[in-house]
Motif scaffolding. Structure first.
Motif, PDB file in Angstrom:
ATOM      1  N   SER A 104      75.820  62.545  54.464  1.00  0.00           N
ATOM      2  CA  SER A 104      76.947  63.471  54.599  1.00  0.00           C
ATOM      3  C   SER A 104      76.544  64.928  54.680  1.00  0.00           C
ATOM      4  CB  SER A 104      77.900  63.298  53.409  1.00  0.00           C
ATOM      5  OG  SER A 104      77.280  63.750  52.210  1.00  0.00           O
ATOM      6  N   GLY A 105      75.329  65.236  54.239  1.00  0.00           N
ATOM      7  CA  GLY A 105      74.895  66.623  54.164  1.00  0.00           C
ATOM      8  C   GLY A 105      75.383  67.341  52.922  1.00  0.00           C
ATOM      9  N   ALA A 106      76.115  66.640  52.045  1.00  0.00           N
ATOM     10  CA  ALA A 106      76.654  67.274  50.846  1.00  0.00           C
ATOM     11  C   ALA A 106      75.536  67.640  49.874  1.00  0.00           C
ATOM     12  CB  ALA A 106      77.656  66.339  50.150  1.00  0.00           C
ATOM     13  N   ALA A 107      75.692  68.780  49.225  1.00  0.00           N
ATOM     14  CA  ALA A 107      74.724  69.208  48.219  1.00  0.00           C
ATOM     15  C   ALA A 107      74.831  68.306  46.984  1.00  0.00           C
ATOM     16  CB  ALA A 107      74.971  70.660  47.834  1.00  0.00           C
ATOM     17  N   VAL A 108      73.682  68.029  46.376  1.00  0.00           N
ATOM     18  CA  VAL A 108      73.609  67.201  45.177  1.00  0.00           C
ATOM     19  C   VAL A 108      72.783  67.967  44.146  1.00  0.00           C
ATOM     20  CG1 VAL A 108      72.953  64.977  44.201  1.00  0.00           C
ATOM     21  CG2 VAL A 108      73.649  65.120  46.602  1.00  0.00           C
ATOM     22  N   ALA A 109      73.358  68.205  42.993  1.00  0.00           N
ATOM     23  CA  ALA A 109      72.638  68.883  41.922  1.00  0.00           C
ATOM     24  C   ALA A 109      72.491  67.926  40.752  1.00  0.00           C
ATOM     25  CB  ALA A 109      73.386  70.142  41.483  1.00  0.00           C
ATOM     26  N   GLY A 110      71.293  67.831  40.202  1.00  0.00           N
ATOM     27  CA  GLY A 110      71.068  66.933  39.077  1.00  0.00           C
ATOM     28  C   GLY A 110      69.768  67.260  38.387  1.00  0.00           C
ATOM     29  N   TYR A 111      69.239  66.276  37.694  1.00  0.00           N
ATOM     30  CA  TYR A 111      67.986  66.472  36.977  1.00  0.00           C
ATOM     31  C   TYR A 111      67.231  65.158  36.902  1.00  0.00           C
ATOM     32  CZ  TYR A 111      70.453  64.322  33.045  1.00  0.00           C
ATOM     33  OH  TYR A 111      71.163  63.448  32.251  1.00  0.00           O
ATOM     34  N   GLU A 112      65.913  65.263  36.783  1.00  0.00           N
ATOM     35  CA  GLU A 112      65.064  64.088  36.608  1.00  0.00           C
ATOM     36  C   GLU A 112      64.436  64.130  35.227  1.00  0.00           C
ATOM     37  OE1 GLU A 112      62.226  63.422  39.682  1.00  0.00           O
ATOM     38  OE2 GLU A 112      63.702  63.578  41.312  1.00  0.00           O
ATOM     39  N   ILE A 113      64.360  62.948  34.596  1.00  0.00           N
ATOM     40  CA  ILE A 113      63.746  62.834  33.286  1.00  0.00           C
ATOM     41  C   ILE A 113      63.207  61.408  33.183  1.00  0.00           C
ATOM     42  CG2 ILE A 113      66.037  62.392  32.290  1.00  0.00           C
ATOM     43  CD1 ILE A 113      65.037  63.626  29.684  1.00  0.00           C
ATOM     44  N   HIS A 114      61.955  61.216  33.603  1.00  0.00           N
ATOM     45  CA  HIS A 114      61.415  59.851  33.659  1.00  0.00           C
ATOM     46  C   HIS A 114      59.895  59.880  33.534  1.00  0.00           C
ATOM     47  CE1 HIS A 114      59.871  60.180  37.860  1.00  0.00           C
ATOM     48  NE2 HIS A 114      60.900  61.002  38.019  1.00  0.00           N
ATOM     49  N   MET A 115      59.358  58.715  33.240  1.00  0.00           N
ATOM     50  CA  MET A 115      57.910  58.523  33.147  1.00  0.00           C
ATOM     51  C   MET A 115      57.533  57.402  34.111  1.00  0.00           C
ATOM     52  SD  MET A 115      57.748  58.687  28.968  1.00  0.00           S
ATOM     53  CE  MET A 115      55.962  58.821  28.776  1.00  0.00           C
ATOM     54  N   GLY A 116      56.871  57.752  35.192  1.00  0.00           N
ATOM     55  CA  GLY A 116      56.477  56.726  36.142  1.00  0.00           C
ATOM     56  C   GLY A 116      56.688  57.155  37.570  1.00  0.00           C
ATOM     57  N   GLN A 117      56.114  56.359  38.490  1.00  0.00           N
ATOM     58  CA  GLN A 117      56.220  56.633  39.917  1.00  0.00           C
ATOM     59  C   GLN A 117      56.597  55.343  40.628  1.00  0.00           C
ATOM     60  OE1 GLN A 117      52.710  58.296  41.645  1.00  0.00           O
ATOM     61  NE2 GLN A 117      53.683  58.772  43.600  1.00  0.00           N
ATOM     62  N   THR A 118      57.509  55.455  41.586  1.00  0.00           N
ATOM     63  CA  THR A 118      58.006  54.298  42.329  1.00  0.00           C
ATOM     64  C   THR A 118      57.672  54.459  43.806  1.00  0.00           C
ATOM     65  OG1 THR A 118      59.812  53.984  40.738  1.00  0.00           O
ATOM     66  CG2 THR A 118      60.067  52.959  42.894  1.00  0.00           C
ATOM     67  N   THR A 119      57.043  53.449  44.364  1.00  0.00           N
ATOM     68  CA  THR A 119      56.642  53.493  45.773  1.00  0.00           C
ATOM     69  C   THR A 119      56.931  52.143  46.429  1.00  0.00           C
ATOM     70  OG1 THR A 119      54.387  52.803  45.217  1.00  0.00           O
ATOM     71  CG2 THR A 119      54.800  55.169  45.370  1.00  0.00           C
ATOM     72  N   GLY A 120      56.978  52.139  47.766  1.00  0.00           N
ATOM     73  CA  GLY A 120      57.173  50.892  48.501  1.00  0.00           C
ATOM     74  C   GLY A 120      57.975  51.125  49.763  1.00  0.00           C
ATOM     75  N   PRO A 121      58.093  50.089  50.612  1.00  0.00           N
ATOM     76  CA  PRO A 121      58.780  50.245  51.905  1.00  0.00           C
ATOM     77  C   PRO A 121      60.198  50.792  51.798  1.00  0.00           C
ATOM     78  CG  PRO A 121      57.560  48.183  51.846  1.00  0.00           C
ATOM     79  CD  PRO A 121      57.470  48.757  50.473  1.00  0.00           C
ATOM     80  N   ASP A 122      60.974  50.337  50.810  1.00  0.00           N
ATOM     81  CA  ASP A 122      62.354  50.824  50.723  1.00  0.00           C
ATOM     82  C   ASP A 122      62.427  52.289  50.311  1.00  0.00           C
ATOM     83  OD1 ASP A 122      63.405  48.471  51.589  1.00  0.00           O
ATOM     84  OD2 ASP A 122      64.140  47.786  49.640  1.00  0.00           O
ATOM     85  N   ALA A 123      61.353  52.805  49.698  1.00  0.00           N
ATOM     86  CA  ALA A 123      61.309  54.233  49.387  1.00  0.00           C
ATOM     87  C   ALA A 123      61.192  55.064  50.662  1.00  0.00           C
ATOM     88  CB  ALA A 123      60.159  54.541  48.438  1.00  0.00           C
TER      89      ALA A 123
END
Length: 484
Positions: A381-400
């Protein structure tokens, strides 16, 4: 010249956080420079500050009530439970260690020093600091080394107002009993009391107020009626999450994980009249819904095992076969992948476990916690999204590679090939009205015209009015003492 007063409770969940938020908004509207402070909080619902620290969500709401940015000094010690007997200890915004409950006492001298440092620093340049206790000072078995209630009040030389909860019954015993068990020096710090959550005609409790005052010597500051709109404010405790069923609305089901974390993602959805949000407790199947939202977790591998033990994995697969939509946020995102690895034993014994397999991604947990506020864009949509990240780890793969968000020009999150399963690390994304409406419209929900942020501000104003009509706020201001 800065003054301070501490609000303590005669028990847990008596409404201290809400009272402090309302008082902060009231005194800020009087032109005072007000700051909230809670020396020790216990919650897995954290907020991220502008400088990349974390504090309890309640203190972030109280900062909003004051009209200021949240700061790590507003909540210098945050305990984030990871198991029944252990918690992560966050000091002045950053992880210090994970400790067992029996070992926590050894840290308290160090933590009290940090609390006092933050309190003094926060007090500079403001007129009034409203301090919130934790639990109850009546838990005298915890008094030695206490940093949450009377231990901190004594160290900072603060006057105390004690709040009781009449809704749960026995409020006279709560307040008079607290006076009876406290050490005389601690009891002498309490200069006033109030009764919270009254339903009905408050004048009927006038005799009760007189009895409490006569038996304690404390000044009665008022009776606060039940505040019907409290649920519209961001919840801090998982037990405060409530389902919001609405007939004919777009249905969202949320499994209540044992270690659910940062569930403020649910607040804007629960407040939206176009949506029906059902929080599903353990032991109950996931209902038929339009969207299943798997929330964040403080102990992702353990909560994934519990997810399966509840049979929710079977319910989720049936939902998927029916063409339903799935969204995983943070820990929920990690659960939706093919595998989840903890080679360093961060959450427990080192292990690799299979995920729910709805996203073609893999996650590896790492010891360094990622904390950041994030400005993103919804690709569709192009809409702005404001948030925050708070996590331990990394996620990778084709769907990423099909990231449905964009952060700093790069794709973020993951999506299944048909777009019905989404995941991301971004918390708080639904607070943005334009994005929330665009996202839900894509899923088939009626477009919402709600303004979540403005709604929270309005409720804070009404809460301040509510307290002003019920309490002797001049008396509270007079009790506040100049910080030495």
């Amino acid at each position: 010249m800065t003054r301070a007063v501490m609000i303590q409770g005669a028990g847990s969940n008596v409404g201290k956080s809400m009272l402090v938020a309302g008082l902060c908004r009231h005194f800020a509207r009087q032109g005072l420079r007000v700051r909230p402070f809670k020396p020790q909080n216990m919650s897995n619902n954290a907020a991220v500050t502008a400088d990349g620290g974390e504090i309890g969500r309640a203190q972030a709401l109280q900062a909003l009530a004051c009209g200021v940015e949240p700061q790590v000094d507003m909540n210098p010690v945050l305990l984030k439970p990871e198991t029944e007997i252990g918690a992560q200890v966050v000091v002045q915004g950053h992880r210090l260690a994970t400790v067992r409950a029996r070992d926590y006492a050894k840290l308290k001298p160090q933590l009290l020093k940090a609390c006092l440092t933050s309190f003094r620093r926060l007090s500079d340049g403001c007129d009034l600091v409203i301090v919130e206790g934790a639990g109850s000072p009546a838990e005298i078995n915890l008094r030695a080394g206490d940093i949450a209630n009377m231990g901190f009040a004594a160290a900072a030389d603060l006057p105390v107002i004690l709040a009781g909860d009449i809704d749960r019954g026995g409020v006279i015993a709560q307040l008079v009993g607290t006076h009876a068990v406290l050490d005389p020096d601690d009891a002498s710090r309490i200069e006033g009391f109030l009764v919270n959550k009254f339903r009905g005609d408050a004048t009927l409790f006038a005799d009760g107020m007189r009895e409490i005052a006569a038996r304690t010597g404390w000044t009665g500051l008022g009776i606060v009626p039940w505040f019907e709109e409290a649920w519209r404010l961001p919840a801090e405790d998982v037990m405060d999450i409530r389902s919001r069923p609405r007939d004919g609305a777009f249905r969202i089901a949320v499994p209540r994980l044992n270690r659910i974390a940062n569930f403020d993602d649910l607040d804007p959805l629960s407040a939206d009249p176009a949506l029906s949000v059902e929080i599903v407790p353990p032991g109950r199947p996931l209902p038929v819904a339009d969207l299943i939202l798997v929330p964040g977790s403080k102990s992702t591998i353990a909560d994934l095992a519990a997810f399966r033990a509840n049979g929710w994995d079977i319910d989720l697969m049936a939902h998927r076969r029916r063409g339903g939509h799935v969204l995983g946020i943070c820990g929920g995102y990690q659960m939706l992948g093919r595998s989840l690895s903890d080679p360093g034993g961060i959450e427990g014994p080192a292990a690799t476990v299979p995920g729910l397999g709805l996203l073609d991604v893999d996650t590896v947990l790492a010891p360094k916690k990622h904390l950041a506020r994030v400005a993103a864009r919804d690709v569709a949509s192009g809409a702005a999204v404001a948030g925050y990240e708070i996590h331990m780890g990394q996620t990778t793969g084709p769907d990423a590679g099909r990231g449905w968000l964009e952060v700093d020009g790069a794709r973020a999150g993951a999506a299944s090939a048909d777009g019905h399963v989404l995941g991301c690390y971004l918390h708080g994304l639904f607070t943005g009205d334009a994005f929330r409406a665009a996202f839900l419209t894509r899923l088939g929900a009626a477009a919402s015209e709600g303004q979540y942020g403005a709604g929270v501000e309005d409720v804070l104003d009404r809460l301040a009015d509510h307290l002003a009509a019920a309490l002797d706020l001049g008396g509270i201001e007079r009790i506040a003492r100049v910080i030495r």
